[in-house]
Motif scaffolding. Structure first.
Motif, PDB file in Angstrom:
ATOM      1  N   SER A 126      44.437 -24.047   6.233  1.00 14.07           N
ATOM      2  CA  SER A 126      44.692 -23.311   7.459  1.00 14.07           C
ATOM      3  C   SER A 126      45.184 -24.247   8.550  1.00 14.07           C
ATOM      4  O   SER A 126      46.127 -23.945   9.284  1.00 14.07           O
ATOM      5  CB  SER A 126      43.411 -22.605   7.921  1.00 14.07           C
ATOM      6  OG  SER A 126      43.562 -22.087   9.214  1.00 14.07           O
ATOM      7  N   LEU A 127      44.556 -25.406   8.647  1.00 14.90           N
ATOM      8  CA  LEU A 127      44.950 -26.382   9.656  1.00 14.90           C
ATOM      9  C   LEU A 127      46.360 -26.887   9.401  1.00 14.90           C
ATOM     10  O   LEU A 127      47.200 -26.918  10.302  1.00 14.90           O
ATOM     11  CB  LEU A 127      43.960 -27.550   9.640  1.00 14.90           C
ATOM     12  CG  LEU A 127      44.262 -28.762  10.514  1.00 14.90           C
ATOM     13  CD1 LEU A 127      44.377 -28.352  11.965  1.00 14.90           C
ATOM     14  CD2 LEU A 127      43.196 -29.812  10.337  1.00 14.90           C
ATOM     15  N   CYS A 128      46.658 -27.283   8.159  1.00 16.19           N
ATOM     16  CA  CYS A 128      47.983 -27.788   7.826  1.00 16.19           C
ATOM     17  C   CYS A 128      49.065 -26.760   8.118  1.00 16.19           C
ATOM     18  O   CYS A 128      50.094 -27.074   8.707  1.00 16.19           O
ATOM     19  CB  CYS A 128      48.046 -28.175   6.349  1.00 16.19           C
ATOM     20  SG  CYS A 128      47.262 -29.746   5.960  1.00 16.19           S
ATOM     21  N   THR A 129      48.846 -25.516   7.679  1.00 17.36           N
ATOM     22  CA  THR A 129      49.883 -24.509   7.853  1.00 17.36           C
ATOM     23  C   THR A 129      50.079 -24.148   9.318  1.00 17.36           C
ATOM     24  O   THR A 129      51.184 -23.846   9.749  1.00 17.36           O
ATOM     25  CB  THR A 129      49.579 -23.250   7.040  1.00 17.36           C
ATOM     26  OG1 THR A 129      48.267 -22.788   7.352  1.00 17.36           O
ATOM     27  CG2 THR A 129      49.665 -23.532   5.560  1.00 17.36           C
TER      28      THR A 129
ATOM     29  N   LEU B 283      36.850 -26.853  12.283  1.00 20.82           N
ATOM     30  CA  LEU B 283      37.029 -28.126  11.612  1.00 20.82           C
ATOM     31  C   LEU B 283      37.515 -29.195  12.588  1.00 20.82           C
ATOM     32  O   LEU B 283      37.013 -30.317  12.605  1.00 20.82           O
ATOM     33  CB  LEU B 283      38.027 -27.979  10.464  1.00 20.82           C
ATOM     34  CG  LEU B 283      38.439 -29.279   9.775  1.00 20.82           C
ATOM     35  CD1 LEU B 283      37.241 -29.943   9.104  1.00 20.82           C
ATOM     36  CD2 LEU B 283      39.550 -29.032   8.766  1.00 20.82           C
ATOM     37  N   VAL B 284      38.506 -28.858  13.405  1.00 18.01           N
ATOM     38  CA  VAL B 284      39.039 -29.834  14.365  1.00 18.01           C
ATOM     39  C   VAL B 284      37.948 -30.276  15.332  1.00 18.01           C
ATOM     40  O   VAL B 284      37.798 -31.474  15.625  1.00 18.01           O
ATOM     41  CB  VAL B 284      40.242 -29.242  15.128  1.00 18.01           C
ATOM     42  CG1 VAL B 284      40.652 -30.153  16.278  1.00 18.01           C
ATOM     43  CG2 VAL B 284      41.418 -29.040  14.179  1.00 18.01           C
ATOM     44  N   ARG B 285      37.181 -29.337  15.840  1.00 19.26           N
ATOM     45  CA  ARG B 285      36.087 -29.699  16.758  1.00 19.26           C
ATOM     46  C   ARG B 285      35.096 -30.639  16.077  1.00 19.26           C
ATOM     47  O   ARG B 285      34.617 -31.606  16.675  1.00 19.26           O
ATOM     48  CB  ARG B 285      35.379 -28.445  17.257  1.00 19.26           C
ATOM     49  CG  ARG B 285      36.209 -27.577  18.180  1.00 19.26           C
ATOM     50  CD  ARG B 285      35.366 -26.469  18.785  1.00 19.26           C
ATOM     51  NE  ARG B 285      36.149 -25.596  19.634  1.00 19.26           N
ATOM     52  CZ  ARG B 285      36.521 -24.357  19.305  1.00 19.26           C
ATOM     53  NH1 ARG B 285      36.160 -23.848  18.124  1.00 19.26           N
ATOM     54  NH2 ARG B 285      37.234 -23.628  20.137  1.00 19.26           N
TER      55      ARG B 285
ATOM     56  N   THR C 282      43.433 -20.850  12.906  1.00 24.67           N
ATOM     57  CA  THR C 282      42.400 -19.857  12.610  1.00 24.67           C
ATOM     58  C   THR C 282      41.071 -20.339  13.197  1.00 24.67           C
ATOM     59  O   THR C 282      40.912 -21.531  13.506  1.00 24.67           O
ATOM     60  CB  THR C 282      42.233 -19.693  11.100  1.00 24.67           C
ATOM     61  OG1 THR C 282      41.767 -20.940  10.554  1.00 24.67           O
ATOM     62  CG2 THR C 282      43.545 -19.289  10.428  1.00 24.67           C
ATOM     63  N   PRO C 283      40.096 -19.462  13.348  1.00 21.95           N
ATOM     64  CA  PRO C 283      38.772 -19.918  13.804  1.00 21.95           C
ATOM     65  C   PRO C 283      38.198 -21.029  12.935  1.00 21.95           C
ATOM     66  O   PRO C 283      37.588 -21.974  13.443  1.00 21.95           O
ATOM     67  CB  PRO C 283      37.923 -18.643  13.733  1.00 21.95           C
ATOM     68  CG  PRO C 283      38.909 -17.538  13.961  1.00 21.95           C
ATOM     69  CD  PRO C 283      40.169 -17.986  13.267  1.00 21.95           C
TER      70      PRO C 283
END
Length: 298
Positions: A38-41, A78-80, A72-73
């Motif tokens: 999700s992060l990559c896309t 994940l980033v946080r 996405t949520p």
């Protein structure tokens, strides 16, 4: 890098304590991989086509603010989590996307990272050839995107290592979409083409002139007034849903080749020259070139 995210085997083993443990490990890994995908896309969706091509610190922040809005949520969570483990997280995720330039300039572990920000491709080439244009040990931006995509996706690495990879990955995905980061070796990606940008040609000594790479890095969108969160909101709202879906399916070499094509079609198609600094020829940026360039940049 999204294709390199390891999708774990989630086949359920037999019902026994060891099997239950393995099943839980695999499911946790599957969830983690889904978040990374999700992060990559989301990162890919905001930059592979002509969309935010000016790569000062401000422009890197614009790119990553758009990415944040599209996460996405699960990706935001994940980033946080990674940012909490990062000793240099920056004010926000968007602000952290200029970090790769700062660590290159201050030396230390990443003193030799400058080649990771670009790849030079001969003008007569059909496109990027990794063996010719990105050899070891120096490497280049397409190699760096793949390397740090894998580092981000590796659950065996520490959170701090993956946070570092995230900052590099977000920055380099931005860089590869600045056309002159896939420029020509003979002029060092436009760094050696002196230009007159609406009367501003810098100073009349070597290295102090305004150059084409610098114009594309920062002056185009600055003149257009594209800056900060407001610019990110405008640009994000202008992304067609169908285009974003298509961009997510584009691979790293395709991104680089798009920038290479734009170099030939737009960036190096300069309208003429003017005399500056005692008769030297400076490429001239006129309104027509500027309009085409800003359209690519946005």
């Amino acid at each position: 890098p999204c294709r390199d995210v390891p999708v774990p085997d989630t086949t359920l083993p037999g019902r026994n304590p060891r099997g239950l443990h393995l099943r839980r490990k695999r499911l946790r890994a599957a969830v983690g991989a889904a978040r990374l995908l999700s992060l990559c896309t989301a990162l890919a969706a905001i930059v592979p086509a002509p969309s935010a091509h000016a790569w000062s610190a401000d422009a890197h922040e614009i790119i990553c603010e758009i990415a944040w809005q599209r996460f996405t949520p699960a990706a935001k969570k994940l980033v946080r989590s990674l940012r909490r483990a990062d000793p240099e997280p920056g004010r926000t995720f968007a602000a952290s996307c200029a970090w790769a330039d700062r660590v290159r300039e201050r030396g230390g572990r990443f003193a030799d990272s400058a080649p990771w920000h670009y790849v030079n491709v001969p003008a007569a080439a059909d496109g990027i050839d990794p063996r010719r244009d990105c050899p070891a040990p120096k490497r280049c931006v397409t190699w760096a995107i793949t390397r740090f995509g894998r580092q981000l996706a590796d659950p065996g690495r520490s959170a701090a290592s993956r946070a570092e990879a995230l900052k590099f990955l977000a920055h380099f995905i931005g860089d590869v979409h600045q056309p002159l980061h896939v420029g020509r070796p003979d002029d060092r990606g436009g760094n050696e083409i002196a230009v007159d940008f609406f009367g501003d040609h810098g100073r009349c000594r070597h290295g102090a002139e305004r150059d084409l790479h610098e114009v594309w890095d920062r002056h185009l969108l600055a003149r257009a007034g594209e800056r900060g969160p407001a610019a990110a909101r405008r640009l994000a709202a202008a992304i067609p849903a169908g285009s974003a879906a298509g961009w997510q399916n584009t691979d790293v070499l395709a991104w680089a080749n798009e920038s290479f094509t734009l170099c030939g079609a737009v960036v190096y198609a300069l309208p003429g020259s003017v005399e500056r600094c005692g008769g030297r020829q400076f490429a001239r940026i006129d309104e027509a070139y500027y309009a085409r360039a800003v359209d690519v940049s946005r």
